[in-house]
Design an enzyme around this catalytic site. Structure first.
Site, PDB file in Angstrom:
ATOM      1  N   TYR A  49      51.476 -48.538  17.211  1.00  0.00           N
ATOM      2  CA  TYR A  49      50.922 -49.775  17.726  1.00  0.00           C
ATOM      3  C   TYR A  49      51.649 -51.088  17.267  1.00  0.00           C
ATOM      4  O   TYR A  49      51.382 -52.026  18.032  1.00  0.00           O
ATOM      5  CB  TYR A  49      49.477 -49.809  17.274  1.00  0.00           C
ATOM      6  CG  TYR A  49      48.524 -48.600  17.828  1.00  0.00           C
ATOM      7  CD1 TYR A  49      47.935 -47.911  17.159  1.00  0.00           C
ATOM      8  CD2 TYR A  49      48.664 -48.070  19.154  1.00  0.00           C
ATOM      9  CE1 TYR A  49      47.100 -46.892  17.391  1.00  0.00           C
ATOM     10  CE2 TYR A  49      47.880 -47.067  19.643  1.00  0.00           C
ATOM     11  CZ  TYR A  49      47.125 -46.408  18.646  1.00  0.00           C
ATOM     12  OH  TYR A  49      46.516 -45.374  19.015  1.00  0.00           O
ATOM     13  N   CYS A  50      52.078 -51.032  16.152  1.00  0.00           N
ATOM     14  CA  CYS A  50      52.835 -52.073  15.707  1.00  0.00           C
ATOM     15  C   CYS A  50      52.371 -53.255  15.182  1.00  0.00           C
ATOM     16  O   CYS A  50      51.302 -53.319  14.435  1.00  0.00           O
ATOM     17  CB  CYS A  50      53.838 -52.552  16.731  1.00  0.00           C
ATOM     18  SG  CYS A  50      55.154 -53.599  16.086  1.00  0.00           S
TER      19      CYS A  50
END
Length: 473
Positions: A49-50
């Site tokens: 998802y970063c």
């Protein structure tokens, strides 16, 4: 796809991965990008998802953009085509072709001992320096796997080219640094003062060129015996119409670097830092041939921004909160002070003082905290050298970056094994700073974003940390 499944993306991720594996299906149904595992049961990369939207992504020529601002109107759980160049783990420009807005997820903040921070989801990978069987190795670790005392990699290659700088932007950067450090802008009035006559004249000239309008200047003797030069602006109509208008009514604790400056090339940022440090910074010689360069502010965010901007120039600093409530950005070793003097510097008389202090100090011997953890032990154990060379390696510090800068060839002459030489050379070329992790803490549920980078390494930079891009959202 998670929008069409009652349990979201996580429930269908493994199926999507198998659909992209040519050894799982005769006719793959998904054109995958990234690490999808191997026939030998090597697992695919985790769904990522970063980072949160405030993470600064580095671009060529010293530009930076917060990842959440790449596509301002991006909807949650959306894929957005982009075509831009970002910097990879080596500081080289590479193409990013997709921005993923991955919705809202639980996030965690990784903070180093120096104060550098990045916030992302638990399954976001950061590049770390890991001891693998006694060999210091660069490996990806998920945030959920990172622990205090681990070492994360910070990219510190300065811009090779500073990019084109418009004179108007340069003057605005000068004014912004001056007014943030030693000025004020209320709703009805503004002012600036400084004891350096030449620096003061430069600020007044920039104000006339960029803002214009009626202003008053004066000088008076203060208690210390110095002459204080003052700029008084009693009608701020013109100032409000300029980009400096964002400072109107801003409390000292709320100051920060505006987005327009982050988007500017390195040449403009350098002028801002010079003005900022000339106004609110200091340098001094300490006992035992030590030096200190510092900047103090009431604003935590401004301290974070200043530390991050200096990192873009390859300068490592330490950030902490002083007992009196001020936030300090600090340089305390000769090597980093020299980099500050040559790559940024002060904007006035303080630069001459810094140059004199550095000139009076003995040559830097390389003994500072900037080192490669575990490298000395690895070299001494596996060097494959004669006993006389081993004795030399045992008696000298061979893990310090500064020593490799000044005496790298001499160190290599005492190492016989070619693999050890190659590993040591790669880890000490100065691209990376190996920062010790101080804490990993929960940061709440926040919107998160990622980029898809079209390279074999799939890496880009977020707040100086080396991040791995998303294979699938």
């Amino acid at each position: 796809m998670g929008n069409y499944h009652p349990h979201g993306n996580a429930s269908i991720y493994n199926t999507l991965v198998r659909m992209a594996q040519p050894w799982s299906l005769r006719y793959p149904l998904v054109n995958g990008q990234g690490n999808f595992g191997s026939p030998g049961n090597n697992p695919p990369a985790a769904m990522r998802y970063c980072c949160t939207g405030d993470a600064l992504v580095r671009l060529p020529f010293g530009h930076s953009v917060r990842i959440g601002n790449f596509v301002p109107a991006a909807c949650p759980n959306s894929d957005n085509a982009v075509n831009l160049k970002v910097l990879d783990r080596h500081g080289d420009p590479v193409v990013a072709d997709q921005l993923f807005h991955s919705g809202e997820h639980q996030t965690y903040t990784v903070r180093t001992a120096e104060g550098y921070e990045v916030t992302g989801t638990s399954n976001h990978p950061l590049l770390c320096l890991v001891d693998v069987g006694g060999v210091p190795t660069l490996l990806w670790k998920l945030i959920e796997e990172i622990r205090p005392d681990d070492h994360v990699v910070l990219q510190r290659t300065p811009p090779v080219e500073f990019g084109p700088a418009d004179w108007h932007d340069v003057m605005e950067a000068l004014l912004l640094g001056a007014f943030i450090s030693e000025g004020f802008v209320s709703e009805v009035r503004a002012g600036f003062n400084n004891c350096d006559r030449d620096y003061f004249a430069m600020v007044v000239g920039a104000y006339d060129a960029v803002v214009g309008g009626r202003r008053y200047v004066s000088s008076r003797r203060i208690a210390s015996g110095s002459t204080l030069h003052e700029l008084d602006i009693q009608n701020i109509k013109e100032l409000k119409e300029a980009r400096l208008g964002d400072l109107c009514g801003q409390r000292p604790a709320d100051k920060s670097v505006p987005d327009w400056l982050w988007h500017s090339p390195a040449a403009v940022k350098r002028v801002f830092l010079q003005a900022l440090f000339e106004g609110g910074g200091s340098c001094s010689a300490l006992p035992r041939n030590m030096i200190q360069i510092s900047y103090s502010t009431r604003s935590r965010q401004l301290a974070v921004d200043v530390q991050q901007m200096l990192l873009e120039f390859g300068i490592i600093t330490r950030r902490y909160r002083h007992a009196v409530g001020e936030h300090k950005v600090l340089i305390t070793n000769r090597a980093q002070a020299e980099l500050f003097a040559t790559r940024v510097g002060f904007g006035g008389a303080k630069q001459e003082k810094l140059t004199k202090i550095l000139g009076s100090m003995p040559p830097c011997a390389g003994m500072d905290s900037d080192h490669v953890p575990g490298l000395a032990r690895f070299i001494r154990k596996h060097c494959g050298s004669r006993w006389v060379d081993k004795d030399w390696l045992n008696r000298h510090n061979v893990d310090r970056i500064q020593r490799w800068r000044t005496s790298g060839e001499k160190i290599l002459s005492h190492i016989a094994d070619p693999d050890v030489r190659a590993i040591a050379t790669d880890l000490t070329d100065g691209r990376f700073y190996y920062a010790k992790v101080a804490s990993v803490t929960e940061a709440g549920v926040q919107p998160v974003y990622s980029l898809r980078v079209d390279t074999d390494e799939h890496a880009f930079l977020t707040n100086g940390f080396v991040s791995h891009n998303t294979e699938a959202r």
